[in-house]
Design a protein around this motif. Sequence first.
Motif, PDB file in Angstrom:
ATOM      1  N   VAL A 228      -6.414   9.490  -6.893  1.00 50.07           N
ATOM      2  CA  VAL A 228      -7.016   9.796  -5.603  1.00 50.07           C
ATOM      3  C   VAL A 228      -6.767  11.270  -5.308  1.00 50.07           C
ATOM      4  O   VAL A 228      -5.864  11.904  -5.875  1.00 50.07           O
ATOM      5  CB  VAL A 228      -6.419   8.919  -4.473  1.00 50.07           C
ATOM      6  CG1 VAL A 228      -6.797   7.472  -4.656  1.00 50.07           C
ATOM      7  CG2 VAL A 228      -4.902   9.061  -4.420  1.00 50.07           C
TER       8      VAL A 228
ATOM      9  N   PRO B 239      -0.924   9.531  -1.595  1.00 50.53           N
ATOM     10  CA  PRO B 239      -0.748   8.151  -1.116  1.00 50.53           C
ATOM     11  C   PRO B 239       0.485   7.974  -0.251  1.00 50.53           C
ATOM     12  O   PRO B 239       0.572   7.013   0.504  1.00 50.53           O
ATOM     13  CB  PRO B 239      -0.648   7.341  -2.412  1.00 50.53           C
ATOM     14  CG  PRO B 239      -0.184   8.314  -3.437  1.00 50.53           C
ATOM     15  CD  PRO B 239      -0.736   9.643  -3.050  1.00 50.53           C
TER      16      PRO B 239
ATOM     17  N   TYR C 111      -3.690  12.624  -7.373  1.00 47.53           N
ATOM     18  CA  TYR C 111      -2.438  11.892  -7.215  1.00 47.53           C
ATOM     19  C   TYR C 111      -2.597  10.495  -7.810  1.00 47.53           C
ATOM     20  O   TYR C 111      -3.645   9.870  -7.659  1.00 47.53           O
ATOM     21  CB  TYR C 111      -2.046  11.787  -5.737  1.00 47.53           C
ATOM     22  CG  TYR C 111      -1.918  13.129  -5.051  1.00 47.53           C
ATOM     23  CD1 TYR C 111      -0.705  13.797  -5.007  1.00 47.53           C
ATOM     24  CD2 TYR C 111      -3.036  13.722  -4.451  1.00 47.53           C
ATOM     25  CE1 TYR C 111      -0.591  15.024  -4.372  1.00 47.53           C
ATOM     26  CE2 TYR C 111      -2.924  14.949  -3.823  1.00 47.53           C
ATOM     27  CZ  TYR C 111      -1.699  15.597  -3.785  1.00 47.53           C
ATOM     28  OH  TYR C 111      -1.590  16.811  -3.179  1.00 47.53           O
ATOM     29  N   LYS C 112      -1.547  10.044  -8.451  1.00 45.70           N
ATOM     30  CA  LYS C 112      -1.572   8.711  -9.051  1.00 45.70           C
ATOM     31  C   LYS C 112      -1.232   7.671  -7.991  1.00 45.70           C
ATOM     32  O   LYS C 112      -0.240   7.795  -7.272  1.00 45.70           O
ATOM     33  CB  LYS C 112      -0.590   8.636 -10.217  1.00 45.70           C
ATOM     34  CG  LYS C 112      -0.670   7.345 -11.016  1.00 45.70           C
ATOM     35  CD  LYS C 112       0.211   7.420 -12.255  1.00 45.70           C
ATOM     36  CE  LYS C 112      -0.304   8.427 -13.249  1.00 45.70           C
ATOM     37  NZ  LYS C 112       0.472   8.420 -14.506  1.00 45.70           N
ATOM     38  N   ARG C 113      -2.069   6.656  -7.941  1.00 42.18           N
ATOM     39  CA  ARG C 113      -1.873   5.571  -6.978  1.00 42.18           C
ATOM     40  C   ARG C 113      -1.324   4.350  -7.703  1.00 42.18           C
ATOM     41  O   ARG C 113      -1.759   4.021  -8.813  1.00 42.18           O
ATOM     42  CB  ARG C 113      -3.199   5.225  -6.296  1.00 42.18           C
ATOM     43  CG  ARG C 113      -3.097   4.251  -5.145  1.00 42.18           C
ATOM     44  CD  ARG C 113      -4.371   4.302  -4.301  1.00 42.18           C
ATOM     45  NE  ARG C 113      -5.550   4.069  -5.111  1.00 42.18           N
ATOM     46  CZ  ARG C 113      -6.182   2.902  -5.202  1.00 42.18           C
ATOM     47  NH1 ARG C 113      -5.726   1.860  -4.548  1.00 42.18           N
ATOM     48  NH2 ARG C 113      -7.253   2.780  -5.955  1.00 42.18           N
ATOM     49  N   TYR C 114      -0.361   3.666  -7.090  1.00 45.37           N
ATOM     50  CA  TYR C 114       0.305   2.524  -7.710  1.00 45.37           C
ATOM     51  C   TYR C 114       0.084   1.267  -6.879  1.00 45.37           C
ATOM     52  O   TYR C 114      -0.147   1.328  -5.665  1.00 45.37           O
ATOM     53  CB  TYR C 114       1.814   2.769  -7.843  1.00 45.37           C
ATOM     54  CG  TYR C 114       2.185   3.906  -8.752  1.00 45.37           C
ATOM     55  CD1 TYR C 114       2.294   3.721 -10.125  1.00 45.37           C
ATOM     56  CD2 TYR C 114       2.434   5.170  -8.236  1.00 45.37           C
ATOM     57  CE1 TYR C 114       2.637   4.761 -10.963  1.00 45.37           C
ATOM     58  CE2 TYR C 114       2.781   6.221  -9.063  1.00 45.37           C
ATOM     59  CZ  TYR C 114       2.873   6.003 -10.427  1.00 45.37           C
ATOM     60  OH  TYR C 114       3.213   7.048 -11.259  1.00 45.37           O
ATOM     61  N   LYS C 115       0.171   0.152  -7.554  1.00 47.70           N
ATOM     62  CA  LYS C 115       0.163  -1.159  -6.906  1.00 47.70           C
ATOM     63  C   LYS C 115       1.468  -1.848  -7.259  1.00 47.70           C
ATOM     64  O   LYS C 115       1.750  -2.106  -8.430  1.00 47.70           O
ATOM     65  CB  LYS C 115      -1.020  -2.002  -7.364  1.00 47.70           C
ATOM     66  CG  LYS C 115      -1.054  -3.384  -6.725  1.00 47.70           C
ATOM     67  CD  LYS C 115      -2.233  -4.201  -7.199  1.00 47.70           C
ATOM     68  CE  LYS C 115      -2.074  -4.625  -8.635  1.00 47.70           C
ATOM     69  NZ  LYS C 115      -3.143  -5.567  -9.059  1.00 47.70           N
TER      70      LYS C 115
ATOM     71  N   SER D 135       0.848  -1.181   0.000  1.00 50.32           N
ATOM     72  CA  SER D 135       0.000   0.000   0.000  1.00 50.32           C
ATOM     73  C   SER D 135       0.887   1.236   0.000  1.00 50.32           C
ATOM     74  O   SER D 135       1.915   1.277   0.670  1.00 50.32           O
ATOM     75  CB  SER D 135      -0.910  -0.002   1.229  1.00 50.32           C
ATOM     76  OG  SER D 135      -0.143  -0.023   2.415  1.00 50.32           O
ATOM     77  N   GLY D 136       0.471   2.284  -0.713  1.00 48.64           N
ATOM     78  CA  GLY D 136       1.267   3.498  -0.794  1.00 48.64           C
ATOM     79  C   GLY D 136       2.555   3.310  -1.554  1.00 48.64           C
ATOM     80  O   GLY D 136       3.555   3.960  -1.239  1.00 48.64           O
TER      81      GLY D 136
END
Length: 618
Positions: A373, A377, A423-427, A362-363
Motif C-alpha cells: 500500500v 498501515p 509499505y507492506k501490509r500484514y494480516k 487491521s494494521g
Amino acid sequence: MADALSKHDEDMEALILRSQTAWDKALLSAKILAVAGSRIGGIHLRCRASPVRNAFLSHLQHLSGMEKKWIRINPQISSSRLCGGLDISATAKAGYPVCENGVLHQVNEGTLVIALAEKLEASTAAIISRSMDTGQCANMYAGAGTQPARFTVIAIDEGLDSSETIPPALNDRLGLVVDLNEVAWHHTAIPPEEPNITHWSMCEDAEVSPQTLELFATLTGAFPGNSMRALLHLVTVAKTVAALDGKKTVEASHAATAIALCLGFLPQLIEQAEENNDPASKSSSDDPVQDSLQPQSEKDRQEPDKRGPDDEDSKNQLDLQQLLDMAVEKQKASDLSGLNMATAATTRDSRASSGKSGMAKSGARRGRPLGMVNIPPYPDARPDIAATIRTAAPWQNLRKNKAVVADTGTTRRLSIFTSDFRYKRYKHATRSAAIFVVDASGSTALERLGETKGAIELLLANCYIRRDEVSLITFRDVAAEITLEPTRSLVRAKRALSEMAGGGPTPLASAMKLAFQTALNVRRKGYTPVIVLLTDGSGNIDLGGQPNRKTAAQDTDILARQISMAGIKSICIDVARRPRQAVVELANTMGAEYCALPNANATNMSQLVNRHMENSKT
C-alpha cells in the motif's frame, strides 16, 4: 484370548492390504501423469512429511523426465514472484524498465510442486488455476504482456482433516488423488514399472461407450462441489489406463480404476457389483479393488476365461449397468446431505478467508503479507525498499532533469519521491478463547453443570484445529471462581470438570467481574475472547459478598456495560425452564446475543458456541 489374537491378525492383514493397494494406486497415478501430463492437471497428494512421500516424489520426477523442470514453491509466495515483475537491479542499471520471468513461466512444460498446499491463499490459487486453464501467465508489470506457462501441479496436502485442504479452485483442476498416509515404508521397495506408452497421442483414440460416459457423469454429479472438469478427468484417466493395458476400448476394469484414482475413494461400487454377480464370474483374488487396478491381461492369465467375445462384452456391460444403478441410488441418498455439505463448505470458505485461528487484526505489524500500500498501515511503519525502488524505477528518465543536487552539483543514480514509498501490509489472525461463566447455584445446578461439562469436552475436540482455548468460571455461594484456566488440554479440562460442585446463592456480579478480567487478560495475550454466560435468573449477592438484590443488580448492570464498551463478544444463554425477562435485559446491556435453551444439552450448546466463535473470526 484366541479370538482376540485372531481378530488382531485379521486387522493387521487388512491394514497391510490397504497399504499395498494405496501404493499400487500411487504408482499407477504416476504412470498416468507421465503420459497425460497437463491434460489432467496434476495430483492432489495427501501425505505428511515422510520417506514414503519422498520416494513417491522421486519416482514421479523420474517418470516425468529428469531433464524437465521441477520447481517447488511455498504457499506464501508473492504474486510478483509467481507471475514475474520488474527486475530492480536490471532496471536501475539499464535506465529503463526491465521485467523478470516469474515461476509459472520458468516451469513451463515442467512440474510445479506446491508444499503445504492447504495453507495456500485463495488469490494465489486463482493465479495458478488461471495459468492451468489458459497455458499463459500475465506479468505483474503493466504492458509486459503474457508468457507461456503450461505445467502440471503436485499439490502436497498435509491437512489433518477435511477442514484443512487445498483451495477449491485448485482442487477442481487436479484430476488425480493420491493418499499415502496408510502406505508402509517396505512397500516402496517394490520396483516401479515404466509405462509402455510415452505420449497422449497413443491414448486419445481409445473408445468410451455411452454407458460408461453416463456412469461417469452420474458419479460426478453425485458428489457436491464437482464440476464438469471431474468428468473430463475421468474420461482422460480411463483412456490412459486402457492404453496402458494395451486395449483400444475402455472396459469395466478401466472405468473402475479411473473412479478409484480420480474421485479419491476405493471403488466400493465395484466391490458390491462383483458380490452381486455369479461366483463363477468373480476373480480369484480376495481384493476386488486390487483386481480392478491390475491390467486386464494379467487377470486373464491368472484365470483363463472360457467365454466367447460376445459373453465378455455382455459381462462388461452388466458390470457398468450395475454400477450405474447403484450410482443413481447414491445420488438420491446424497440429495439431502448435499445441502449440508454445501453449507459446511461455505462456512469453511468464510473461515479460511479470515484465518482459522481467530479474528484478523487491521494494521498488524506481523503475520502473513497481504500486499503493498502507499499509505503507512501503522504510525511508525517503514517503507519496503524493494517495492519502493520497483515503483520509482519506470520514472527515472523523466526525473533526470530534476535529479541535480543543489549543494554538490552531482546527479543522483536513482531519484525517489515520497509518492513512491510502498509499505507492506500484514494480516495477523488471533486465536480465540471461549470463557464459560456457569451459574452453579440452585436446585438445577447439577443438571446444568453436567451439560456444560459435555459441551466443553465437545468444544475441546476442535480446539487443536482452530488453535482455540476454553476457560470455565463457576459462581455459587458468595463469590465466583475460575475452575479452569484457558487451556486446550482435554485431560486437564476433564480433571477440573470432575471436581465441580453446585448449590447455594447466585453471586452474578462477582462472576461478571471475574469474566471481564479474564477476557481482558486473554485479549492482552493476543486472543479473541468470547464470554458465554449461562444463567436462569438475576443475582442476589453483591460484589461485597452480602445478600442484597438491589445492590447486586446495580453491580451487575455496571459490569455488563463495561463488557459492552470494551467490545468483547458475548453470548447470554437462558437455561431456565421458561425464558426470563431479567436475562433478556442483561443480554441487551452486555451487547450479547440472547439464546433461550430451556432443554439445553451438550451437543446443542457446543454447536451454538462453536458457531459464534467462528463468526467472531470474520
